[in-house]
Design an enzyme around this catalytic site. Structure first.
Site, mmCIF file in Angstrom:
data_model
loop_
_atom_site.group_PDB
_atom_site.id
_atom_site.type_symbol
_atom_site.label_atom_id
_atom_site.label_comp_id
_atom_site.label_asym_id
_atom_site.label_seq_id
_atom_site.Cartn_x
_atom_site.Cartn_y
_atom_site.Cartn_z
ATOM 1 N N GLU A 14 42.450 101.419 -40.662
ATOM 2 C CA GLU A 14 43.228 100.783 -39.603
ATOM 3 C C GLU A 14 44.072 101.800 -38.837
ATOM 4 O O GLU A 14 44.982 101.430 -38.101
ATOM 5 C CB GLU A 14 44.124 99.683 -40.184
ATOM 6 C CG GLU A 14 43.315 98.585 -40.849
ATOM 7 C CD GLU A 14 44.135 97.366 -41.225
ATOM 8 O OE1 GLU A 14 45.378 97.414 -41.124
ATOM 9 O OE2 GLU A 14 43.521 96.362 -41.614
ATOM 10 N N GLN A 57 47.790 98.414 -50.458
ATOM 11 C CA GLN A 57 46.910 98.645 -49.316
ATOM 12 C C GLN A 57 47.627 99.073 -48.036
ATOM 13 O O GLN A 57 47.139 99.922 -47.301
ATOM 14 C CB GLN A 57 46.097 97.370 -49.067
ATOM 15 C CG GLN A 57 45.097 97.451 -47.945
ATOM 16 C CD GLN A 57 44.312 96.158 -47.820
ATOM 17 O OE1 GLN A 57 43.472 95.828 -48.653
ATOM 18 N NE2 GLN A 57 44.605 95.386 -46.799
ATOM 19 N N LYS A 96 43.761 84.787 -40.044
ATOM 20 C CA LYS A 96 42.669 85.604 -39.523
ATOM 21 C C LYS A 96 41.570 84.649 -39.099
ATOM 22 O O LYS A 96 40.910 84.040 -39.963
ATOM 23 C CB LYS A 96 42.121 86.517 -40.634
ATOM 24 C CG LYS A 96 43.090 87.620 -41.098
ATOM 25 C CD LYS A 96 42.546 88.253 -42.379
ATOM 26 C CE LYS A 96 43.248 89.553 -42.734
ATOM 27 N NZ LYS A 96 42.882 90.011 -44.094
HETATM 28 P P1 PGA Z 1 40.748 93.390 -44.373
HETATM 29 O O1 PGA Z 1 42.247 93.870 -44.534
HETATM 30 O O2 PGA Z 1 40.514 93.083 -42.938
HETATM 31 O O3 PGA Z 1 39.955 94.552 -44.877
HETATM 32 O O4 PGA Z 1 40.601 92.171 -45.247
HETATM 33 C C1 PGA Z 1 43.335 93.305 -43.862
HETATM 34 C C2 PGA Z 1 44.325 92.713 -44.824
HETATM 35 O O5 PGA Z 1 44.114 92.679 -46.052
HETATM 36 O O6 PGA Z 1 45.359 92.200 -44.383
HETATM 37 ZN ZN ZN Z 2 45.945 91.445 -46.556
#
Ligand code: PGA
Ligand code: ZN
Length: 426
Positions: free
Chosen positions: A204, A161, A335
């Protein structure tokens, strides 16, 4: 005391509805926020409340907005905003479920954050001071900056990702960010020189090229670092977010671009091979969210690097504690919207710090123009921050706040630098 809570439906950086919220206190202090939202979400995250139906393809948040101005306001009305944990407790009990799915984690986080901002305003303090322990020195974090994106944020052009730059050799936050900006520009130049358009950007703000393999992305990033006249490894380390939950099929890890199906063991071998060839300092979500056995294996075999749990821990104290006790991972991604309140996120940071796990405060792929995440990183001394690319205003809102704080605080703040990674590299 909290005298009013208002909410409205707003938009995040993907153009998807999210909750905006204002908390007012008696005496006139106020706080306002618009909360973020993820795309590659973990199964164990707190639940957002979405309307369903046809408005915004079912993604509307009018229900969450009503929950804020109705039940949640009722639960916190008259409470002392500076007592964050009591406010957060009241929000959690008002919902009554463990995943906060009844009133919505998006609704609850909005009130939690707006309350913290209102409390700081009432005390006449910037947020980073208001959330810090009394004697804590503000700590500017080491940034982790997304350069190349794949996975759920880039139409799955690459399986992994995120490919990120970690400016381990920089001596200040400002220098760190300047290096990352150079790497980003140079990586785009490398693509252009190879005849590929760097115009496509992911959720992002990272470059979203179509590449044949994950290794090709690591090669590209390394070439970008060199073209920026920085040294791979000494100046810029590489971090990856494998986000393996996204391509776990139930018993195999499917690398679609390469048409390979790997066992956990084989995926770890693959990652170990990448670590031999590239200056990888941090690996996030190397295995799927519930693959505790694979994760434990990875923690041993990839030791010496930061092994960061995102979907694995989902900012949940109990899951992090399971990790600590089982020696699974050595770092936690934090988060706030995965857990719903600032108090719960703070507890996760503390538990990690108490147990030698490093902490990376993180934005979501669906972000907003708010900058409170920067203050939390500085005040909570998380040591690291990840907010996506160096472009796009929902990202630069956080970087710009940190640049300002570094200038303003001068000698009164520390810069974490590469030491932020060290605890996990032992
Ligand atoms: P997400 O991605 O906010 O789409 O979950 C961020 C991450 O995986 O760190
Ligand atoms: Zn992540």
């Amino acid at each position: 005391a909290i005298s009013a809570v208002r909410a409205w439906e707003a938009l995040d950086s993907r153009g998807k509805p999210t909750v905006g919220c204002e908390v007012r206190l008696e005496g006139g202090a106020r706080g306002e926020t618009t909360v973020p939202s993820g795309a590659s979400t973990g199964r164990h995250e707190a639940r957002e409340l979405r309307d369903g139906g046809i408005r915004y393809g079912g993604q509307g948040v009018r229900g969450a907005v009503s929950a804020v101005s109705g039940e949640l306001f009722g639960a916190v009305r008259g409470l002392d905003a500076t007592a964050q944990s009591s406010v957060d407790q009241a929000l959690r009990s008002a919902d009554g479920t463990t995943d906060l799915g009844r009133l919505g984690a998006n609704a609850i986080l909005a009130v939690s954050v707006a309350t913290a901002l209102a409390a700081a305003d009432a005390r006449g303090l910037p947020l980073y001071r208001a959330v810090a322990d009394d004697d804590a020195t503000p700590l500017l974090p080491l940034p982790m900056v997304n350069i190349i994106s794949g996975g759920a944020h880039a139409g799955r052009a690459i399986d992994v990702q995120d490919f990120l730059a970690v400016p381990v050799g920089a001596r200040s936050f400002a220098e760190a960010l300047e290096w990352c900006s150079r790497v980003r520009a140079a990586t785009a130049d490398v693509l252009t020189a190879r005849g590929t358009s760097p115009a496509l950007v992911a959720d992002e703000g990272g470059l979203g090229p179509v590449l044949p393999t994950n290794r090709a992305a690591l090669d590209l990033l390394t070439a970008g670092i060199e073209r920026a006249r920085l040294r791979p490894g000494d100046d810029i380390g590489i971090a990856i977010d494998v986000a393996a939950t996204q391509f776990f099929t139930g018993d195999r890890y499917r690398l679609a671009a390469e048409d390979r199906d790997l066992t956990a063991h084989e995926l770890i071998d693959e990652l170990a091979g990448w670590c031999d060839h590239y200056p990888i300092v941090s690996i996030e979500d190397a295995l799927a969210e519930d693959d505790w056995t694979g994760w434990r294996d990875a923690t041993q075999r990839l030791a010496g690097r930061q092994l960061l749990g995102d979907d694995l821990f989902v900012t949940d104290l109990a899951r992090l504690d399971r990790g600590v006790r089982g020696q699974v991972a050595n770092a936690v991604l934090v988060k706030p919207n995965q857990t719903g309140t600032l108090t719960a996120a703070r507890a996760v940071v503390r538990h990690a710090q108490d147990n030698g796990y490093t902490t990376v405060l993180s934005a979501r792929s669906g972000e907003t123009e708010d900058n409170w995440l920067a203050d939390l990183a500085v005040g909570w001394r998380t040591g690291q921050i990840k907010v996506g690319s160096i472009t796009r205003s929902e990202r630069t809102a956080k970087w710009n706040r940190l640049l300002r704080l570094e200038t303003e605080l001068g000698e009164d703040a520390d810069y974490a630098g590469a030491t932020a990674l060290r605890a996990s590299a032992r």
